[in-house]
Each structure stands twice: as C-alpha cells, then as structure tokens.
Design a protein around this motif. Sequence first.
Motif, PDB file in Angstrom:
ATOM      1  N   GLY A 277       9.796   7.562 -21.479  1.00 49.54           N
ATOM      2  CA  GLY A 277      10.578   8.789 -21.542  1.00 49.54           C
ATOM      3  C   GLY A 277      11.959   8.576 -22.138  1.00 49.54           C
ATOM      4  O   GLY A 277      12.377   7.449 -22.436  1.00 49.54           O
ATOM      5  N   GLU A 278      12.670   9.691 -22.312  1.00 50.58           N
ATOM      6  CA  GLU A 278      13.987   9.684 -22.951  1.00 50.58           C
ATOM      7  C   GLU A 278      15.040  10.287 -22.019  1.00 50.58           C
ATOM      8  O   GLU A 278      15.106  11.503 -21.822  1.00 50.58           O
ATOM      9  CB  GLU A 278      13.942  10.480 -24.257  1.00 50.58           C
ATOM     10  N   PRO A 279      15.905   9.453 -21.424  1.00 53.77           N
ATOM     11  CA  PRO A 279      16.939   9.982 -20.524  1.00 53.77           C
ATOM     12  C   PRO A 279      18.227  10.396 -21.230  1.00 53.77           C
ATOM     13  O   PRO A 279      19.057  11.082 -20.622  1.00 53.77           O
ATOM     14  CB  PRO A 279      17.190   8.809 -19.588  1.00 53.77           C
ATOM     15  N   LEU A 280      18.407   9.984 -22.461  1.00 53.91           N
ATOM     16  CA  LEU A 280      19.677  10.240 -23.136  1.00 53.91           C
ATOM     17  C   LEU A 280      19.644  11.589 -23.847  1.00 53.91           C
ATOM     18  O   LEU A 280      18.630  12.000 -24.398  1.00 53.91           O
ATOM     19  CB  LEU A 280      19.991   9.132 -24.144  1.00 53.91           C
ATOM     20  N   ARG A 281      20.781  12.279 -23.837  1.00 55.10           N
ATOM     21  CA  ARG A 281      20.947  13.544 -24.549  1.00 55.10           C
ATOM     22  C   ARG A 281      22.216  13.433 -25.394  1.00 55.10           C
ATOM     23  O   ARG A 281      23.289  13.284 -24.845  1.00 55.10           O
ATOM     24  CB  ARG A 281      21.085  14.714 -23.572  1.00 55.10           C
ATOM     25  N   THR A 298       2.014  -6.117  -9.429  1.00 52.74           N
ATOM     26  CA  THR A 298       2.666  -7.230  -8.734  1.00 52.74           C
ATOM     27  C   THR A 298       4.150  -7.186  -9.086  1.00 52.74           C
ATOM     28  O   THR A 298       4.622  -6.250  -9.732  1.00 52.74           O
ATOM     29  CB  THR A 298       2.061  -8.582  -9.153  1.00 52.74           C
ATOM     30  N   SER A 299       4.890  -8.207  -8.654  1.00 51.32           N
ATOM     31  CA  SER A 299       6.333  -8.262  -8.937  1.00 51.32           C
ATOM     32  C   SER A 299       6.585  -8.164 -10.435  1.00 51.32           C
ATOM     33  O   SER A 299       5.819  -8.689 -11.255  1.00 51.32           O
ATOM     34  CB  SER A 299       6.926  -9.556  -8.386  1.00 51.32           C
ATOM     35  N   LEU A 300       7.666  -7.500 -10.788  1.00 53.76           N
ATOM     36  CA  LEU A 300       7.963  -7.204 -12.190  1.00 53.76           C
ATOM     37  C   LEU A 300       9.320  -7.775 -12.563  1.00 53.76           C
ATOM     38  O   LEU A 300      10.308  -7.585 -11.834  1.00 53.76           O
ATOM     39  CB  LEU A 300       7.960  -5.687 -12.414  1.00 53.76           C
ATOM     40  N   LYS A 301       9.351  -8.471 -13.688  1.00 56.13           N
ATOM     41  CA  LYS A 301      10.599  -9.007 -14.224  1.00 56.13           C
ATOM     42  C   LYS A 301      10.792  -8.416 -15.620  1.00 56.13           C
ATOM     43  O   LYS A 301      10.059  -8.732 -16.552  1.00 56.13           O
ATOM     44  CB  LYS A 301      10.567 -10.535 -14.291  1.00 56.13           C
ATOM     45  N   ILE A 302      11.789  -7.523 -15.765  1.00 55.28           N
ATOM     46  CA  ILE A 302      12.057  -6.867 -17.047  1.00 55.28           C
ATOM     47  C   ILE A 302      13.064  -7.706 -17.819  1.00 55.28           C
ATOM     48  O   ILE A 302      14.236  -7.804 -17.432  1.00 55.28           O
ATOM     49  CB  ILE A 302      12.587  -5.431 -16.828  1.00 55.28           C
ATOM     50  N   ASN A 303      12.591  -8.315 -18.922  1.00 60.28           N
ATOM     51  CA  ASN A 303      13.478  -9.105 -19.776  1.00 60.28           C
ATOM     52  C   ASN A 303      13.868  -8.359 -21.047  1.00 60.28           C
ATOM     53  O   ASN A 303      14.742  -8.807 -21.782  1.00 60.28           O
ATOM     54  CB  ASN A 303      12.800 -10.424 -20.164  1.00 60.28           C
ATOM     55  N   GLY A 304      13.200  -7.232 -21.318  1.00 61.17           N
ATOM     56  CA  GLY A 304      13.521  -6.468 -22.513  1.00 61.17           C
ATOM     57  C   GLY A 304      14.680  -5.519 -22.281  1.00 61.17           C
ATOM     58  O   GLY A 304      15.188  -5.354 -21.161  1.00 61.17           O
ATOM     59  N   ASN A 305      15.111  -4.886 -23.363  1.00 63.14           N
ATOM     60  CA  ASN A 305      16.194  -3.918 -23.292  1.00 63.14           C
ATOM     61  C   ASN A 305      15.614  -2.503 -23.403  1.00 63.14           C
ATOM     62  O   ASN A 305      14.446  -2.313 -23.734  1.00 63.14           O
ATOM     63  CB  ASN A 305      17.199  -4.155 -24.418  1.00 63.14           C
ATOM     64  N   GLY A 306      16.461  -1.513 -23.159  1.00 60.48           N
ATOM     65  CA  GLY A 306      16.001  -0.152 -23.399  1.00 60.48           C
ATOM     66  C   GLY A 306      16.455   0.818 -22.344  1.00 60.48           C
ATOM     67  O   GLY A 306      17.400   0.577 -21.578  1.00 60.48           O
ATOM     68  N   ARG A 307      15.717   1.942 -22.276  1.00 58.26           N
ATOM     69  CA  ARG A 307      16.060   3.038 -21.371  1.00 58.26           C
ATOM     70  C   ARG A 307      14.776   3.735 -20.953  1.00 58.26           C
ATOM     71  O   ARG A 307      13.770   3.702 -21.671  1.00 58.26           O
ATOM     72  CB  ARG A 307      17.013   4.014 -22.048  1.00 58.26           C
ATOM     73  N   ALA A 308      14.817   4.391 -19.780  1.00 58.89           N
ATOM     74  CA  ALA A 308      13.600   4.991 -19.246  1.00 58.89           C
ATOM     75  C   ALA A 308      13.970   6.032 -18.205  1.00 58.89           C
ATOM     76  O   ALA A 308      15.111   6.099 -17.725  1.00 58.89           O
ATOM     77  CB  ALA A 308      12.697   3.919 -18.643  1.00 58.89           C
ATOM     78  N   TYR A 327      16.550   6.163 -15.120  1.00 69.88           N
ATOM     79  CA  TYR A 327      16.963   7.401 -14.475  1.00 69.88           C
ATOM     80  C   TYR A 327      15.787   7.924 -13.654  1.00 69.88           C
ATOM     81  O   TYR A 327      14.734   8.271 -14.214  1.00 69.88           O
ATOM     82  CB  TYR A 327      17.360   8.453 -15.512  1.00 69.88           C
ATOM     83  N   GLY A 328      15.955   7.965 -12.345  1.00 69.53           N
ATOM     84  CA  GLY A 328      14.885   8.476 -11.508  1.00 69.53           C
ATOM     85  C   GLY A 328      14.798   7.724 -10.197  1.00 69.53           C
ATOM     86  O   GLY A 328      15.813   7.348  -9.597  1.00 69.53           O
ATOM     87  N   LEU A 329      13.560   7.479  -9.767  1.00 64.58           N
ATOM     88  CA  LEU A 329      13.309   6.898  -8.458  1.00 64.58           C
ATOM     89  C   LEU A 329      12.614   5.553  -8.611  1.00 64.58           C
ATOM     90  O   LEU A 329      11.636   5.424  -9.350  1.00 64.58           O
ATOM     91  CB  LEU A 329      12.423   7.854  -7.648  1.00 64.58           C
TER      92      LEU A 329
END
Length: 398
Positions: A277-281, A298-308, A327-329
């Motif tokens: 999704g796109e949180p930026l306006r 399972t456990s998650l390790k985010i090494n990338g960049n971005g937005r959601a 942005y969210g829960l």
Amino acid sequence: MIVPNKNREPVSAPGPLKRGAALILALFAVVVLATIVSAAAFVSQQEYRGSRNTLIEQRAFAVSEFGLNSEISNWDRNRNLPPPVGRPIGYLDTTRIYVASGDSARIYIKRLSDNAFWVVSEGRANIGSSLLEAGRQTSAYVRIAYPSISPKGAITSAGNVRVAGSSEVNGYEHHPNGWPQCGSIPGDTVPAVVVAPGATVQSGPSNITSTPAVVYDPAASDSNTYVRYGSESWNTLTSNADIILPGGLFNSDIQPVANIPATVPPTCNTTLNTNWGEPLRPGVAACYGYYPIVYSQTSLKINGNGRAQGILLVNGDLEINGTFEFYGLVILRDDLVKGNGTAMIKGAVFAANLTDISPTSWLTGDQDVHYSTCAVESALRGSAILTRVTQRHWAQIF
C-alpha cells in the motif's frame, strides 16, 4: 308390348346449383386453409417475438447480475474508509460500467451508514437494434466487517519495554499527513506504553511522551488481548491475509506499485508481496486504498527499505533494520526486538511476548512509534471484508 315401369321416377337434368357446389367447397377449403396458415404464421411470429423479448430480458438480467457480482467481488476498499469532506453519507458513486458480450451494466452505490452500502446494478441489453432493448435492475445490501481493536497505548506489551537512544514512543494523536479521512476520525491521547503489572519500562527522560507515559494494566497480560478483536480473531485475520510471508529475512524493498500499462481509473498491483500500500500523500494514488493484511508465519526481519500501510501480523518477533515506515496496526506474538534501522510506526503495536524467558520489547537508535487513531482505524477498515447483510440482501427492482 312394352309395359312402362310405373314406379320409376323421371330423371331430371342437372341444375346450375349442383354444378357449382364443388367450386364453393373448394373456395371454402382455400379460405379455411388460408386462415389456418395465417393463424399459424401469426402465432409463430408472436412466439418468435415473445422468445426474442424473453431472451433479451434474460440477457439484461444476466448482465445486471454480472455487474453486481463483479462490483462486490472487486470492491474498492477506498469506500471502506470514512467519506472525506464533501462526500457525506447518502452520496452516489456511479463510476463503474461492466460489459459482457456487448451488454453493459452501470453500477450505482449509495452509502447508507458508516458501514452499510446499497449496490444497484442496471443492466442493458439489445439485439441488433436500439429498438430491441431491455433493462433489468438488481441490487444488494452489503456491509463491511472489520475487527474492533481499540489500542490502550502506542505500545501494549505483556512483558518489559526498553526505549533507548533517540527512539521515541509517543501516545499523542498523530494524523498521517494528507489523509482526507482523518478529519472524520476523532483522535485521542493514550498512554505511550501499556504493560502488565509487574513489568518494567526502561527509558531516558525524552524517550516516552504522553500523559500518562506508562500504565500498568492487567489486560496487557491477558492473552486474549492479542488474539481476540471483537468479532474477529488472530485466526480469522491470518486466514484473510492478502500477503503471506514465510518469515525470516526480508531483504526486498517495500514499495507501492500501480499496474502497468495504466488503467482508467488506475489500479494497484496487489499481486506483489513487496507492495503493502501507499501511506504517503502525494504518492502512488492507485494504492491509497490498499491496506493489506500481511502475515508472517515466523519471526520477521525487515532489512529492506520502503513504506507500507495496513495490518502486520507476525507469528514471532519483528526486527527492522532498514529505513522503513509503517502506518497501521502491528500485532506480534512475541517481541519488537532491537534493530539497527531507521523506522517509524504510526499507529499502534501489540507485543504478546509469549515465548521469551525474559521478554523485553526494544526500541533503540532512531526507531519511533507514534500513536494514530486514524492510521489504526483506516487499516482496520481498509483491510475489512465485504459481507452481505443477513436477511433479504438481494432484490430485483424491475
């Protein structure tokens, strides 16, 4: 001598009436046959016209149902959000037309309440000429069903919480910039951190901001807080997940992507597991209304960049090492663990801490959590499923 037979009657010569009887009978037969043929032709023509009219009416009904079912199956999740200013309850949405085998259905959608809609499909069909046209209109009453989750704090944790470095947990309301629906969702201040009685919260003087900053609540130690959300649950959310990840390392960048070639109206490419999704306006407008449920098994390790944006469910720990905005829960079965990235979570975090011997949620470096009613409510609504009302949801108007 010949004796005449007195009993024999004289034979008279044939008269004109008897000579024309055959002609009259023939003419009568011709008239009868012509009447029968004419009647048969008339009945046949009427049957043909009736069958043709029935066919075109059925085609109009079929395309009307096609449009109705297509609209409900491809529901625009932007409608789940509260209507922006200028689009109050009761407005009509008439932007969609569906075409099947040359017939068309125009969709009318009326918002009846905050969660209920009346979807009307007007089907039109014709055979060879606009004079041979039929229309049928069907409708359905639908509603959005989404979990009712009211976070008690920016972070709700069953275990200990440690905030260090320049990280901040802020319980004051933060509306995401440029989200038009935020004006329809009243915000409120919550505690920055809510933990179970007996848990410890470690932080510097400026790491936790709210009034009160920390609250000890027995609900934070109740496992139901993390798995039951009103009419929904962890199982129902994970079963309806839009994106399912195996867990482990996620090295890809997370970015919104519109479909190429572009469509009218533009649509979001929801087939990619890197599109959350796109949180930026302003941003990728096609993905404004896409709030996916992302489930990591399972456990998650985010090494990338971005937005959601949306709802992130992790059956384990979450570690963020990239430059990432969400942005969210966020609901974690274990911990939000120490990461090295620059992260911003605008919404709320639940960390159940189920398995660790010394459960501790860590925020360090430049990783922030800012509470946002609008981000949470938008994520819940945007990811909600559409259901038909329980009684008399369908009707044929004409």
